[in-house]
Design a protein around this motif. Structure first.
Motif, PDB file in Angstrom:
ATOM      1  N   LEU A  52       0.961  -1.241   0.009  1.00  0.00           N
ATOM      2  CA  LEU A  52      -0.114  -0.129   0.099  1.00  0.00           C
ATOM      3  C   LEU A  52       0.925   1.251  -0.185  1.00  0.00           C
ATOM      4  N   LEU A  53       0.615   2.063  -0.881  1.00  0.00           N
ATOM      5  CA  LEU A  53       1.464   3.169  -1.033  1.00  0.00           C
ATOM      6  C   LEU A  53       0.698   4.424  -0.868  1.00  0.00           C
ATOM      7  N   GLN A  54       0.537   5.046   0.213  1.00  0.00           N
ATOM      8  CA  GLN A  54      -0.257   6.168   0.586  1.00  0.00           C
ATOM      9  C   GLN A  54       0.409   7.573   0.496  1.00  0.00           C
ATOM     10  N   VAL A  55       0.072   8.578  -0.165  1.00  0.00           N
ATOM     11  CA  VAL A  55       0.410   9.992  -0.266  1.00  0.00           C
ATOM     12  C   VAL A  55      -0.263  11.012   0.625  1.00  0.00           C
ATOM     13  N   ASP A  56       0.250  11.622   1.427  1.00  0.00           N
ATOM     14  CA  ASP A  56      -0.331  12.514   2.327  1.00  0.00           C
ATOM     15  C   ASP A  56       0.506  13.838   2.360  1.00  0.00           C
ATOM     16  N   ALA A  57      -0.343  15.013   2.519  1.00  0.00           N
ATOM     17  CA  ALA A  57       0.376  16.286   2.658  1.00  0.00           C
ATOM     18  C   ALA A  57       1.028  16.309   3.769  1.00  0.00           C
ATOM     19  N   GLY A  58       2.302  16.967   3.657  1.00  0.00           N
ATOM     20  CA  GLY A  58       3.342  16.981   4.874  1.00  0.00           C
ATOM     21  C   GLY A  58       2.989  18.357   5.615  1.00  0.00           C
ATOM     22  N   PRO A  59       3.409  18.771   6.509  1.00  0.00           N
ATOM     23  CA  PRO A  59       2.903  20.167   7.330  1.00  0.00           C
ATOM     24  C   PRO A  59       3.059  21.356   6.833  1.00  0.00           C
TER      25      PRO A  59
ATOM     26  N   HIS B  90       2.732  21.697   3.239  1.00  0.00           N
ATOM     27  CA  HIS B  90       2.406  21.556   2.008  1.00  0.00           C
ATOM     28  C   HIS B  90       1.230  22.799   1.728  1.00  0.00           C
ATOM     29  N   LEU B  91       1.694  23.405   0.387  1.00  0.00           N
ATOM     30  CA  LEU B  91       0.687  24.610   0.023  1.00  0.00           C
ATOM     31  C   LEU B  91       0.417  25.598   1.262  1.00  0.00           C
ATOM     32  N   ARG B  92       1.662  25.749   1.895  1.00  0.00           N
ATOM     33  CA  ARG B  92       1.644  26.614   3.289  1.00  0.00           C
ATOM     34  C   ARG B  92       1.263  28.281   2.699  1.00  0.00           C
ATOM     35  N   GLU B  93       1.903  28.559   1.736  1.00  0.00           N
ATOM     36  CA  GLU B  93       1.885  29.865   1.228  1.00  0.00           C
ATOM     37  C   GLU B  93       0.321  30.056   0.859  1.00  0.00           C
ATOM     38  N   LEU B  94      -0.141  29.224   0.092  1.00  0.00           N
ATOM     39  CA  LEU B  94      -1.524  29.237  -0.408  1.00  0.00           C
ATOM     40  C   LEU B  94      -2.560  29.249   1.221  1.00  0.00           C
TER      41      LEU B  94
ATOM     42  N   THR C 288       8.949   5.863   4.874  1.00  0.00           N
ATOM     43  CA  THR C 288       8.183   6.890   4.470  1.00  0.00           C
ATOM     44  C   THR C 288       9.277   8.017   3.863  1.00  0.00           C
ATOM     45  N   ASP C 289       8.866   8.367   2.605  1.00  0.00           N
ATOM     46  CA  ASP C 289       9.773   9.344   1.875  1.00  0.00           C
ATOM     47  C   ASP C 289       9.257  10.632   1.689  1.00  0.00           C
ATOM     48  N   THR C 290       9.888  11.610   1.530  1.00  0.00           N
ATOM     49  CA  THR C 290       9.518  12.968   1.452  1.00  0.00           C
ATOM     50  C   THR C 290       9.676  13.414   0.185  1.00  0.00           C
ATOM     51  N   VAL C 291       8.644  14.163  -0.706  1.00  0.00           N
ATOM     52  CA  VAL C 291       8.834  15.005  -1.835  1.00  0.00           C
ATOM     53  C   VAL C 291       8.640  16.185  -1.479  1.00  0.00           C
ATOM     54  N   ARG C 292       9.709  17.049  -1.881  1.00  0.00           N
ATOM     55  CA  ARG C 292       9.436  18.412  -1.205  1.00  0.00           C
ATOM     56  C   ARG C 292       9.893  19.443  -2.340  1.00  0.00           C
ATOM     57  N   TYR C 293       9.409  20.382  -2.696  1.00  0.00           N
ATOM     58  CA  TYR C 293      10.007  21.281  -3.932  1.00  0.00           C
ATOM     59  C   TYR C 293       9.036  22.670  -3.939  1.00  0.00           C
TER      60      TYR C 293
ATOM     61  N   VAL D 108       5.511  22.605  -2.158  1.00  0.00           N
ATOM     62  CA  VAL D 108       4.811  21.136  -2.379  1.00  0.00           C
ATOM     63  C   VAL D 108       5.649  20.203  -1.095  1.00  0.00           C
ATOM     64  N   ASP D 109       4.766  19.665  -0.484  1.00  0.00           N
ATOM     65  CA  ASP D 109       5.619  18.947   0.661  1.00  0.00           C
ATOM     66  C   ASP D 109       4.677  17.695   0.978  1.00  0.00           C
ATOM     67  N   VAL D 110       5.144  16.466   0.429  1.00  0.00           N
ATOM     68  CA  VAL D 110       4.254  15.271   0.623  1.00  0.00           C
ATOM     69  C   VAL D 110       5.078  13.925   1.157  1.00  0.00           C
ATOM     70  N   ARG D 111       4.281  13.283   1.742  1.00  0.00           N
ATOM     71  CA  ARG D 111       4.786  12.105   2.386  1.00  0.00           C
ATOM     72  C   ARG D 111       4.483  10.874   1.626  1.00  0.00           C
ATOM     73  N   VAL D 112       5.229   9.778   1.061  1.00  0.00           N
ATOM     74  CA  VAL D 112       4.953   8.574   0.232  1.00  0.00           C
ATOM     75  C   VAL D 112       5.014   7.762   1.717  1.00  0.00           C
ATOM     76  N   THR D 113       4.176   7.169   1.945  1.00  0.00           N
ATOM     77  CA  THR D 113       4.192   6.056   3.168  1.00  0.00           C
ATOM     78  C   THR D 113       4.116   4.680   2.503  1.00  0.00           C
ATOM     79  N   HIS D 114       5.202   3.763   2.519  1.00  0.00           N
ATOM     80  CA  HIS D 114       5.032   2.478   2.315  1.00  0.00           C
ATOM     81  C   HIS D 114       4.542   1.389   3.498  1.00  0.00           C
ATOM     82  N   LEU D 115       3.365   0.663   3.191  1.00  0.00           N
ATOM     83  CA  LEU D 115       2.789  -0.178   4.100  1.00  0.00           C
ATOM     84  C   LEU D 115       2.904  -1.585   3.440  1.00  0.00           C
ATOM     85  N   VAL D 116       3.303  -2.505   4.167  1.00  0.00           N
ATOM     86  CA  VAL D 116       3.156  -3.870   3.220  1.00  0.00           C
ATOM     87  C   VAL D 116       2.164  -4.576   3.924  1.00  0.00           C
ATOM     88  N   ARG D 117       1.223  -5.464   3.356  1.00  0.00           N
ATOM     89  CA  ARG D 117       0.167  -6.203   4.084  1.00  0.00           C
ATOM     90  C   ARG D 117       0.620  -7.463   4.565  1.00  0.00           C
TER      91      ARG D 117
END
Length: 283
Positions: free
Chosen positions: A184-191, A193-197, A224-229, A270-279
């Protein structure tokens, strides 16, 4: 590279396997579901709807399509595709569901990233018929269905990969349809994410939640990986499209929306977390 439609669909009324015959899916009890001429199937029974037209509206889907097809979230798609394809055996077809697929951007990008020797059977599901219609029009290789994460029309233990991006995870259902050892790969907003908006929309920002999220039952956390830019948006249309993709469109008051509408450019994080969960293999 081989991209094919996912076939292990289940009847949303009784859970029995569905078999395709021409332009119809049928279960052994006789329930039937037509494949629309655009290439998608409606598997959301009316009794499971919370409204007449649930999910994103036609206008919201169009905004999402413009924004994503412009490449603004491509780094997220690339990180997700790498995670999906890592460790896939070369001699079998892996089944992959995007639960809350929207207009199908991330599955299309995944298909592009698939290399020779890799084979995927793809399923995109969304509760919005407008989103699924848009996805089906853009890519005929996947199976596209209107459905709900609360009652996935998928046979048990058939998925190798399951994606849930900025969506509504239903972990009991995810555990049911994933194979033991499936990812299961879950992508959620990090702290940030879109702060300026958010700073433009709201007088004050809510404090960020602290502490690690609990690992859902039936899963083991791998990483958990972070994608930030930084993302530079130019023109009122791009900014409006981004707002339309977020829950802030409804949460903001009229003054906050007006401040955003007056902008001609905006740089957001843009600040998101990609969480890797195994069944889990047991339970």
């Amino acid at each position: 590279m081989s991209i094919t439609p996912f076939q292990a669909l289940a009847c949303p009324l009784d859970g029995d396997p569905l078999q395709q015959s021409g332009t119809v899916w049928r279960c052994s009890a006789g329930h039937s579901f037509d494949i629309a001429r655009q290439g998608y199937t409606h598997l959301l029974p009316v009794q499971n709807k919370r409204s007449r037209d649930p999910g994103d509206s036609k206008e919201m889907v169009a905004a999402r399509q413009r924004f994503l097809n412009a490449g603004h979230y491509r780094p997220i798609a690339e990180a997700l595709s790498r995670a999906v394809l890592a460790g896939l055996p070369a001699d079998t077809t892996a089944n992959c569901l995007d639960a809350g697929c929207g207009e199908g951007y991330y599955l299309r990008e995944l298909a592009k990233a698939t290399r020779d020797g890799q084979s995927l059977a793809l399923l995109g599901l969304d509760i919005s018929k407008w989103a699924v219609l848009c996805a089906a029009k853009q890519d005929k290789r996947a199976s596209w269905v209107v459905g709900s994460n609360a009652n996935l029309p998928v046979q048990p233990g058939t998925l190798d990969r399951l994606l849930c991006l900025f969506g509504f995870p239903v972990y009991s259902e995810f555990a049911r349809v994933l194979k033991p050892g499936g990812l299961l790969l879950q992508v959620d907003a990090g702290p940030d994410h879109l702060r300026e908006l958010r700073e433009i929309i709201y007088p004050t920002l809510k404090p960020e939640r602290t502490g690690d999220a609990q690992v859902p039952q039936g899963f083991t956390h791998l990483s958990t990986d972070t994608v930030r830019y930084p993302l530079e948006l130019t023109g009122a249309q791009q900014i409006a499209d981004l707002l339309s993709m977020t829950p802030h469109l409804y949460r903001a008051n009229a003054e906050g929306r007006a401040r955003v509408a007056s902008l001609e450019s905006l740089t957001v994080s843009v600040d998101v977390r990609v969480t890797h969960l195994v069944r889990d293999t047991v339970g």
